[in-house]
Design a protein around this motif. Structure first.
Motif, PDB file in Angstrom:
ATOM      1  N   ASP A 146       0.831  -1.208   0.000  1.00  0.00           N
ATOM      2  CA  ASP A 146       0.000   0.000   0.000  1.00  0.00           C
ATOM      3  C   ASP A 146       0.864   1.256   0.000  1.00  0.00           C
ATOM      4  N   VAL A 147       1.918   1.263   0.825  1.00  0.00           N
ATOM      5  CA  VAL A 147       2.831   2.415   0.858  1.00  0.00           C
ATOM      6  C   VAL A 147       3.491   2.601  -0.498  1.00  0.00           C
ATOM      7  N   ALA A 148       4.039   1.513  -1.063  1.00  0.00           N
ATOM      8  CA  ALA A 148       4.739   1.618  -2.345  1.00  0.00           C
ATOM      9  C   ALA A 148       3.815   2.116  -3.451  1.00  0.00           C
ATOM     10  N   SER A 149       2.590   1.590  -3.493  1.00  0.00           N
ATOM     11  CA  SER A 149       1.675   1.999  -4.557  1.00  0.00           C
ATOM     12  C   SER A 149       1.229   3.441  -4.386  1.00  0.00           C
ATOM     13  N   ASN A 150       1.055   3.901  -3.137  1.00  0.00           N
ATOM     14  CA  ASN A 150       0.661   5.292  -2.909  1.00  0.00           C
ATOM     15  C   ASN A 150       1.817   6.267  -3.116  1.00  0.00           C
ATOM     16  N   LEU A 151       3.051   5.815  -2.855  1.00  0.00           N
ATOM     17  CA  LEU A 151       4.199   6.656  -3.187  1.00  0.00           C
ATOM     18  C   LEU A 151       4.347   6.783  -4.699  1.00  0.00           C
ATOM     19  N   LEU A 152       4.084   5.698  -5.412  1.00  0.00           N
ATOM     20  CA  LEU A 152       4.188   5.734  -6.862  1.00  0.00           C
ATOM     21  C   LEU A 152       3.061   6.551  -7.489  1.00  0.00           C
ATOM     22  N   PHE A 153       1.848   6.295  -7.049  1.00  0.00           N
ATOM     23  CA  PHE A 153       0.665   6.882  -7.681  1.00  0.00           C
ATOM     24  C   PHE A 153      -0.191   7.543  -6.606  1.00  0.00           C
ATOM     25  N   SER A 154      -0.286   8.857  -6.659  1.00  0.00           N
ATOM     26  CA  SER A 154      -0.987   9.581  -5.598  1.00  0.00           C
ATOM     27  C   SER A 154      -2.451   9.196  -5.516  1.00  0.00           C
ATOM     28  N   ASP A 155      -3.012   8.684  -6.605  1.00  0.00           N
ATOM     29  CA  ASP A 155      -4.410   8.241  -6.591  1.00  0.00           C
ATOM     30  C   ASP A 155      -4.540   6.771  -6.208  1.00  0.00           C
ATOM     31  N   VAL A 213       0.584   1.394 -15.539  1.00  0.00           N
ATOM     32  CA  VAL A 213       1.468   2.355 -16.207  1.00  0.00           C
ATOM     33  C   VAL A 213       0.730   3.069 -17.329  1.00  0.00           C
ATOM     34  N   ALA A 214      -0.020   2.305 -18.143  1.00  0.00           N
ATOM     35  CA  ALA A 214      -0.763   2.922 -19.253  1.00  0.00           C
ATOM     36  C   ALA A 214      -1.797   3.917 -18.739  1.00  0.00           C
ATOM     37  N   ARG A 215      -2.478   3.577 -17.654  1.00  0.00           N
ATOM     38  CA  ARG A 215      -3.515   4.446 -17.116  1.00  0.00           C
ATOM     39  C   ARG A 215      -2.927   5.750 -16.596  1.00  0.00           C
ATOM     40  N   TYR A 216      -1.816   5.659 -15.890  1.00  0.00           N
ATOM     41  CA  TYR A 216      -1.242   6.854 -15.279  1.00  0.00           C
ATOM     42  C   TYR A 216      -0.355   7.647 -16.240  1.00  0.00           C
ATOM     43  N   ARG A 217       0.120   7.005 -17.290  1.00  0.00           N
ATOM     44  CA  ARG A 217       0.900   7.732 -18.285  1.00  0.00           C
ATOM     45  C   ARG A 217       0.030   8.776 -18.968  1.00  0.00           C
ATOM     46  N   GLU A 218      -1.228   8.436 -19.171  1.00  0.00           N
ATOM     47  CA  GLU A 218      -2.151   9.377 -19.812  1.00  0.00           C
ATOM     48  C   GLU A 218      -2.303  10.658 -18.994  1.00  0.00           C
ATOM     49  N   ARG A 219      -2.159  10.545 -17.676  1.00  0.00           N
ATOM     50  CA  ARG A 219      -2.290  11.719 -16.807  1.00  0.00           C
ATOM     51  C   ARG A 219      -1.128  12.672 -16.984  1.00  0.00           C
ATOM     52  N   GLY A 220       0.052  12.117 -17.311  1.00  0.00           N
ATOM     53  CA  GLY A 220       1.239  12.939 -17.512  1.00  0.00           C
ATOM     54  C   GLY A 220       1.912  13.306 -16.208  1.00  0.00           C
ATOM     55  N   ALA A 221       3.088  13.965 -16.321  1.00  0.00           N
ATOM     56  CA  ALA A 221       3.850  14.383 -15.152  1.00  0.00           C
ATOM     57  C   ALA A 221       3.214  15.612 -14.521  1.00  0.00           C
ATOM     58  N   GLY A 222       3.708  15.980 -13.366  1.00  0.00           N
ATOM     59  CA  GLY A 222       3.206  17.183 -12.709  1.00  0.00           C
ATOM     60  C   GLY A 222       2.773  16.962 -11.279  1.00  0.00           C
ATOM     61  N   GLY A 223       2.575  15.690 -10.870  1.00  0.00           N
ATOM     62  CA  GLY A 223       2.199  15.418  -9.491  1.00  0.00           C
ATOM     63  C   GLY A 223       3.418  15.338  -8.589  1.00  0.00           C
ATOM     64  N   ASP A 224       3.162  15.039  -7.320  1.00  0.00           N
ATOM     65  CA  ASP A 224       4.249  14.921  -6.344  1.00  0.00           C
ATOM     66  C   ASP A 224       4.640  13.478  -6.065  1.00  0.00           C
ATOM     67  N   ASP A 225       4.068  12.553  -6.838  1.00  0.00           N
ATOM     68  CA  ASP A 225       4.356  11.147  -6.569  1.00  0.00           C
ATOM     69  C   ASP A 225       5.582  10.678  -7.354  1.00  0.00           C
ATOM     70  N   PHE A 227       5.833   8.298  -9.598  1.00  0.00           N
ATOM     71  CA  PHE A 227       5.623   8.059 -11.025  1.00  0.00           C
ATOM     72  C   PHE A 227       5.742   9.352 -11.815  1.00  0.00           C
ATOM     73  N   SER A 228       5.233  10.455 -11.264  1.00  0.00           N
ATOM     74  CA  SER A 228       5.392  11.750 -11.939  1.00  0.00           C
ATOM     75  C   SER A 228       6.860  12.116 -12.074  1.00  0.00           C
ATOM     76  N   ALA A 229       7.642  11.824 -11.021  1.00  0.00           N
ATOM     77  CA  ALA A 229       9.078  12.108 -11.088  1.00  0.00           C
ATOM     78  C   ALA A 229       9.756  11.238 -12.148  1.00  0.00           C
ATOM     79  N   LEU A 230       9.335   9.975 -12.273  1.00  0.00           N
ATOM     80  CA  LEU A 230       9.908   9.104 -13.298  1.00  0.00           C
ATOM     81  C   LEU A 230       9.497   9.558 -14.698  1.00  0.00           C
ATOM     82  N   LEU A 231       8.250  10.014 -14.835  1.00  0.00           N
ATOM     83  CA  LEU A 231       7.801  10.543 -16.129  1.00  0.00           C
ATOM     84  C   LEU A 231       8.575  11.796 -16.530  1.00  0.00           C
ATOM     85  N   ALA A 232       8.896  12.623 -15.543  1.00  0.00           N
ATOM     86  CA  ALA A 232       9.591  13.884 -15.824  1.00  0.00           C
ATOM     87  C   ALA A 232      11.080  13.697 -16.059  1.00  0.00           C
ATOM     88  N   ALA A 233      11.639  12.532 -15.700  1.00  0.00           N
ATOM     89  CA  ALA A 233      13.083  12.307 -15.820  1.00  0.00           C
ATOM     90  C   ALA A 233      13.519  12.328 -17.280  1.00  0.00           C
TER      91      ALA A 233
END
Length: 444
Positions: A146-155, A213-225, A227-233
């Motif tokens: 639960d911690v890992a998934s919430n750190l990765l994806f804020s939703d 990954v496909a679901r959250y990639r559509e959201r794009g970077a910009g969050g504080d989680d 996955f957003s940091a990995l997208l922005a890298a």
């Protein structure tokens, strides 16, 4: 410099050598290795491997001469799970990927990650029913995921998809260590129940991660989680972002570290809290003194010193990954011996961190051995639960933060008592985990 044949050989059985001892009695087997020397030869079926039993030689493999070694057999077996993520990659690919991933764990993000960890811990631990037995193996592994998934994806991750991920990991990881220690790779080709289960669990896990990954990639970077940091890298040499494959592999790596690895460490921490009344009492006193009944925040962590020592001592006795491998790229001098190219070398933080040469009363649980005035250089040097060098865990600070926050939350909310007649026995797979850990929570 001595020849390979001069390296002391650990006695074994005909045909299988030490493979059965290592697979069936790893604790007893590992405890004997140092008597044969800092470097010893072991037969695993037809294969001759080497065990490294001294922190100086481990440091040489992981740091000083790291370019002379690649990851080795364990990592070959775990590659179907972790792909080419940071945990698996080598050489220039690894250095490039590490530079892309490191910003996700920079110091400025830790405060936000601490809030996520505390929110998940508060929600999960508050749901326990007073007086009703809880299996902490299941609870704390799920909390870790639960911690890992919430750190990765804020939703968060869809509960049905998360259930597939949780169900798949234990099957895959159990097979990884079994395949690593098998005397021959031919056994992987046999359609046994275990091999079929591994194939099914691996396929379901990767399909679930692809969906996320496909679901959250559509959201794009910009969050504080994360996955957003990995997208922005961006690759600093090409300016390119991570591919879908890279994102997939890094997500699996984070879930492995956060779910299985940290969840395992949390389970053993809770074992000592519940089975050592004096440890639980000191933890509760510190939580009351530092937190005053409120949830832990990032700025509290430095003051939770005894909680930190409990976590440190727990991970000394039960490091998240009990054994790792390396493979020599060239003929290499190690401990005055010649290790031939392509040799497999094993090293075990579990064995080294229980070695009386480096730790006084090594099998005793003593958090105060980590008081600053008691810690000596040998002790620091022999302590390596998260690896060392360029392949050390990039998220280590987040892992320590999670251990301290969850422990302080347990101490603030509950007293834990072991269920009578429920023995706790460690099971060695990729990690070392109790088969069950039943406790009775009573509210404070």
């Amino acid at each position: 410099m001595t020849r390979p044949s001069d390296i002391p050989t650990v006695p074994g059985l005909p045909v299988v050598g030490s493979a059965l001892d290592l697979a069936l009695r790893p604790h007893a087997f590992l405890s004997t290795l140092s008597r044969y020397g800092d470097l010893s030869a072991v037969r695993l079926g037809p294969t001759r491997a080497f065990f490294v039993s001294h922190p100086d030689l481990v440091h040489q493999m992981l740091v000083t001469d790291a370019d002379r070694f690649v990851r080795g057999r364990l990592f070959q077996k775990i590659k179907p799970l972790l792909g080419e993520g940071l945990v698996m990659s080598e050489g220039a690919v690894h250095r490039r990927q590490r530079r892309m991933v490191c910003p996700a764990f920079r110091h400025s993000r830790l405060g936000g990650y601490a809030e996520v960890i505390q929110d998940v811990a508060e929600r999960r631990l508050s749901s326990w029913t007073p007086g009703r037995p809880v299996d902490l193996v299941r609870e704390l592994q799920e909390l870790g995921f639960d911690v890992a998934s919430n750190l990765l994806f804020s939703d968060g991750i869809d509960p049905q998809v998360m259930a597939v991920i949780r169900r798949s990991f234990p099957t895959v990881l159990a097979s990884v260590m079994r395949r690593t220690l098998a005397p021959t790779d031919l056994l992987e080709k046999v359609p046994t129940r275990a091999n079929r289960a591994f194939a099914t669990a691996s396929r379901e896990l990767h399909e679930a991660v692809d969906t996320v990954v496909a679901r959250y990639r559509e959201r794009g970077a910009g969050g504080d989680d994360l996955f957003s940091a990995l997208l922005a890298a961006r690759d600093e040499s090409t300016g390119r972002p991570m591919t879908d494959r890279q994102l997939h592999d890094e997500v699996v790596s984070v879930l492995t570290a956060g779910g299985e690895t940290t969840g395992t460490a949390l389970t053993w921490c809770a074992y000592f809290v519940s089975h050592r009344p004096e440890v639980g009492e000191r933890l509760r006193h510190e939580a009351d003194t530092v937190l005053h009944g409120k949830p832990a925040r990032y700025e509290h962590l430095a003051d939770l010193s005894y909680t930190q020592r409990v976590a440190t001592e727990t991970v000394r006795l039960y490091p998240p990954v009990w054994m790792l491998t390396r493979q020599a790229v060239t003929d290499t001098r190690l401990g005055g011996h010649t290790v031939p190219a392509d040799s497999t070398l094993f090293h075990s933080s579990y064995a080294i961190q229980r070695d009386p040469r480096f730790f006084t009363r090594p099998h005793d649980f003593d958090p105060d051995r980590w008081l600053p005035e008691r810690v000596g250089p040998d002790q620091r040097h022999a302590y390596m639960p998260f690896g060392r060098g360029i392949h050390g865990c990039v998220g280590e600070r987040v892992g320590w933060m999670e251990l301290v926050i969850v422990l302080s939350t347990i101490a603030r909310l509950w007293r834990l008592a072991p269920v009578p007649g429920a023995p706790v026995r460690p099971v060695f797979r990729t990690n070392v985990l109790p088969r069950r850990l039943l406790v009775i929570p009573e509210p404070r």
